[in-house]
Scaffold this motif. Structure first.
Motif, PDB file in Angstrom:
ATOM      1  N   LEU A   1       0.836  -1.197   0.000  1.00 63.04           N
ATOM      2  CA  LEU A   1       0.000   0.000   0.000  1.00 63.04           C
ATOM      3  C   LEU A   1       0.877   1.256   0.000  1.00 63.04           C
ATOM      4  N   GLY A   2       1.894   1.269   0.868  1.00 66.09           N
ATOM      5  CA  GLY A   2       2.790   2.412   0.925  1.00 66.09           C
ATOM      6  C   GLY A   2       3.667   2.543  -0.307  1.00 66.09           C
ATOM      7  N   TRP A   3       4.066   1.392  -0.856  1.00 69.81           N
ATOM      8  CA  TRP A   3       4.925   1.371  -2.040  1.00 69.81           C
ATOM      9  C   TRP A   3       4.240   2.061  -3.215  1.00 69.81           C
ATOM     10  N   PHE A   4       2.946   1.809  -3.381  1.00 68.85           N
ATOM     11  CA  PHE A   4       2.208   2.361  -4.514  1.00 68.85           C
ATOM     12  C   PHE A   4       1.361   3.576  -4.143  1.00 68.85           C
TER      13      PHE A   4
ATOM     14  N   ALA B   1       7.448   8.255 -14.895  1.00 67.18           N
ATOM     15  CA  ALA B   1       7.852   6.938 -15.388  1.00 67.18           C
ATOM     16  C   ALA B   1       9.211   6.537 -14.835  1.00 67.18           C
ATOM     17  N   ASN B   2      10.172   7.463 -14.844  1.00 64.08           N
ATOM     18  CA  ASN B   2      11.514   7.162 -14.338  1.00 64.08           C
ATOM     19  C   ASN B   2      11.497   6.862 -12.844  1.00 64.08           C
ATOM     20  N   ALA B   3      10.656   7.565 -12.107  1.00 60.44           N
ATOM     21  CA  ALA B   3      10.539   7.312 -10.674  1.00 60.44           C
ATOM     22  C   ALA B   3       9.955   5.924 -10.422  1.00 60.44           C
ATOM     23  N   GLY B   4       9.022   5.515 -11.278  1.00 60.35           N
ATOM     24  CA  GLY B   4       8.458   4.175 -11.150  1.00 60.35           C
ATOM     25  C   GLY B   4       9.506   3.097 -11.381  1.00 60.35           C
ATOM     26  N   VAL B   5      10.378   3.324 -12.350  1.00 63.75           N
ATOM     27  CA  VAL B   5      11.473   2.384 -12.619  1.00 63.75           C
ATOM     28  C   VAL B   5      12.411   2.320 -11.417  1.00 63.75           C
ATOM     29  N   ALA B   6      12.734   3.462 -10.846  1.00 61.40           N
ATOM     30  CA  ALA B   6      13.617   3.509  -9.679  1.00 61.40           C
ATOM     31  C   ALA B   6      13.006   2.750  -8.504  1.00 61.40           C
ATOM     32  N   SER B   7      11.689   2.884  -8.350  1.00 60.98           N
ATOM     33  CA  SER B   7      10.992   2.221  -7.259  1.00 60.98           C
ATOM     34  C   SER B   7      11.072   0.699  -7.378  1.00 60.98           C
ATOM     35  N   VAL B   8      10.941   0.195  -8.593  1.00 63.41           N
ATOM     36  CA  VAL B   8      11.019  -1.250  -8.816  1.00 63.41           C
ATOM     37  C   VAL B   8      12.463  -1.732  -8.708  1.00 63.41           C
TER      38      VAL B   8
ATOM     39  N   ARG C   1      10.901   7.749  -4.054  1.00 61.83           N
ATOM     40  CA  ARG C   1      10.258   6.545  -4.585  1.00 61.83           C
ATOM     41  C   ARG C   1      11.241   5.376  -4.622  1.00 61.83           C
ATOM     42  N   PHE C   2      12.504   5.665  -4.862  1.00 57.59           N
ATOM     43  CA  PHE C   2      13.538   4.620  -4.849  1.00 57.59           C
ATOM     44  C   PHE C   2      13.617   3.977  -3.466  1.00 57.59           C
ATOM     45  N   PHE C   3      13.660   4.798  -2.431  1.00 49.73           N
ATOM     46  CA  PHE C   3      13.793   4.268  -1.075  1.00 49.73           C
ATOM     47  C   PHE C   3      12.507   3.594  -0.602  1.00 49.73           C
ATOM     48  N   ILE C   4      11.352   4.143  -0.970  1.00 48.44           N
ATOM     49  CA  ILE C   4      10.095   3.490  -0.594  1.00 48.44           C
ATOM     50  C   ILE C   4      10.007   2.101  -1.227  1.00 48.44           C
ATOM     51  N   GLY C   5      10.566   1.959  -2.427  1.00 48.16           N
ATOM     52  CA  GLY C   5      10.537   0.675  -3.118  1.00 48.16           C
ATOM     53  C   GLY C   5      11.173  -0.455  -2.344  1.00 48.16           C
ATOM     54  N   CYS C   6      12.062  -0.125  -1.419  1.00 54.13           N
ATOM     55  CA  CYS C   6      12.703  -1.163  -0.601  1.00 54.13           C
ATOM     56  C   CYS C   6      11.673  -1.953   0.201  1.00 54.13           C
ATOM     57  N   ALA C   7      10.549  -1.306   0.521  1.00 55.43           N
ATOM     58  CA  ALA C   7       9.498  -1.980   1.290  1.00 55.43           C
ATOM     59  C   ALA C   7       8.892  -3.143   0.517  1.00 55.43           C
ATOM     60  N   GLY C   8       9.023  -3.127  -0.799  1.00 58.21           N
ATOM     61  CA  GLY C   8       8.500  -4.229  -1.602  1.00 58.21           C
ATOM     62  C   GLY C   8       9.182  -5.551  -1.304  1.00 58.21           C
ATOM     63  N   ALA C   9      10.352  -5.486  -0.675  1.00 61.26           N
ATOM     64  CA  ALA C   9      11.080  -6.709  -0.333  1.00 61.26           C
ATOM     65  C   ALA C   9      10.445  -7.456   0.833  1.00 61.26           C
ATOM     66  N   THR C  10       9.423  -6.884   1.461  1.00 59.86           N
ATOM     67  CA  THR C  10       8.724  -7.586   2.543  1.00 59.86           C
ATOM     68  C   THR C  10       8.123  -8.901   2.063  1.00 59.86           C
ATOM     69  N   PHE C  11       7.968  -9.040   0.762  1.00 57.67           N
ATOM     70  CA  PHE C  11       7.461 -10.299   0.201  1.00 57.67           C
ATOM     71  C   PHE C  11       8.371 -11.466   0.575  1.00 57.67           C
TER      72      PHE C  11
ATOM     73  N   GLY D   1      -1.515  -3.560  -3.078  1.00 58.51           N
ATOM     74  CA  GLY D   1      -1.255  -2.732  -4.249  1.00 58.51           C
ATOM     75  C   GLY D   1      -2.526  -2.278  -4.934  1.00 58.51           C
ATOM     76  N   GLY D   2      -3.569  -3.105  -4.885  1.00 57.20           N
ATOM     77  CA  GLY D   2      -4.838  -2.731  -5.499  1.00 57.20           C
ATOM     78  C   GLY D   2      -5.676  -1.837  -4.614  1.00 57.20           C
ATOM     79  N   VAL D   3      -5.637  -2.103  -3.308  1.00 57.11           N
ATOM     80  CA  VAL D   3      -6.415  -1.305  -2.352  1.00 57.11           C
ATOM     81  C   VAL D   3      -5.919   0.138  -2.303  1.00 57.11           C
TER      82      VAL D   3
END
Length: 320
Positions: free
Chosen positions: A47-50, A159-166, A216-226, A257-259
């Motif tokens: 949720l925070g990532w997106f 778009a570039n920020a989205g790439v950095a986030s991933v 957005r790059f640093f927030i993307g790190c939270a995606g590793a919680t998976f 991510g959807g919510v």
């Protein structure tokens, strides 16, 4: 063997997944505490990532990078982004009578002669006339508050920020295996939630493309919680049920991510905006809510959960 709320095997791993059996102390019910902690933290992390995605146009407006902020339509009526613009809500085109080239337009078509020669409707002229807006070659009123279409700097920044986030989550996921074995799932997941929560909160201060991309790059790190989500469930559930536990925890976690679209827009941003809060302030305040949830969840995991069924801290030598 300890008295667990779940039925366990010889390794004290749960052989069932009783979703609503959440009572008992951490010694009695470490399995379901770990399941729900890993699921909820993963859900909130996504949720925070997106969270910035549905707010992108308002964030862009706050950075001053919208095409109609950089190139006011009154001064730059032939800007390519305007010539190609179609308002998706009304279906109206900026170029009322089409453009001179469908792929690479340089200007809008002129108002047809028969319409241009008709008298303009007014209080005294009501028949045999045309409305004033039909004599307009350009229709700047159909432009949205933030024009951020393909080919604009605004679109490129987002778009570039989205790439950095991933990109950041990929690197962290690779490193997380070693970190989990060294520090255990509780410490790693708590650390990710605290780190992610900090940057989600800092997102409220975005003011320029460079810090938008960095945050957005640093927030993307939270995606590793998976990774922790799957690792932790594997420590708690027996082979006969671990697949179901992992799939359920991951599936419900991904739902975050959807919510996000509903939560950030319909629950937070739009109510504030409709109550009179300026849009640029509303989205900044909205970002503080998931940030707070990150921190509270991290504290809850640290205080209430164990790494394994019988030990507060994971030890690879013991677990094997």
């Amino acid at each position: 063997m300890a008295e667990f709320k779940c039925v366990v095997d010889q390794n004290n791993k749960s052989t069932e997944l009783p979703l609503w059996r959440i009572g008992g102390s951490v010694q009695q019910n470490p399995h379901m505490r770990a399941f729900w902690a890993s699921t909820i933290s993963f859900f909130l992390a996504f949720l925070g990532w997106f969270a910035l995605a549905p707010l992108a146009l308002d964030v862009a407006s706050g950075m001053g990078i919208c095409e109609n902020q950089k190139f006011p339509p009154a001064e730059y009526p032939k800007q390519a982004a305007y010539l190609k613009f179609k308002n998706l809500q009304s279906g109206e085109l900026y170029c009322q009578y089409g453009k001179d080239d469908e792929k690479k337009p340089t200007d809008c078509n002129d108002v047809p002669t028969d319409i241009a020669n008709e008298p303009t409707c007014s209080e005294t002229v009501t028949t045999g006339c045309v409305e004033a807006d039909r004599k307009m070659k350009y229709r700047p009123k159909v432009l949205t508050d933030c024009v951020c279409t393909g080919g604009t700097e605004c679109k490129d920044v987002i778009a570039n920020a989205g790439v950095a986030s991933v990109a950041s989550t990929i690197f962290v996921r690779v490193a997380l295996g070693t970190l989990l074995e060294r520090f255990g799932p509780v410490n790693v997941q708590t650390g990710l939630m605290f780190f992610g929560g900090f940057w989600v909160a800092v997102a409220g201060t975005i003011s320029a493309p460079w810090n938008y991309t960095l945050i957005r790059f640093f927030i993307g790190c939270a995606g590793a919680t998976f990774v922790t989500n799957q690792f932790w469930c594997s420590l708690m559930f027996a082979p006969n049920i671990v697949g179901t536990a992992n799939a359920t925890a991951a599936g419900w976690g991904n739902l975050g991510g959807g919510v996000t679209q509903i939560f950030m827009m319909s629950v937070l941003f739009l109510p504030m905006k409709n109550s009179g809060v300026p849009a640029d302030t509303a989205w900044r305040i909205a970002m503080q809510v998931p940030a707070a949830l990150f921190i509270l969840t991290g504290i809850g995991m640290k205080l209430l959960c164990w790494d394994t069924p019988t030990a507060k801290r994971f030890d690879v030598l013991v677990t094997g």
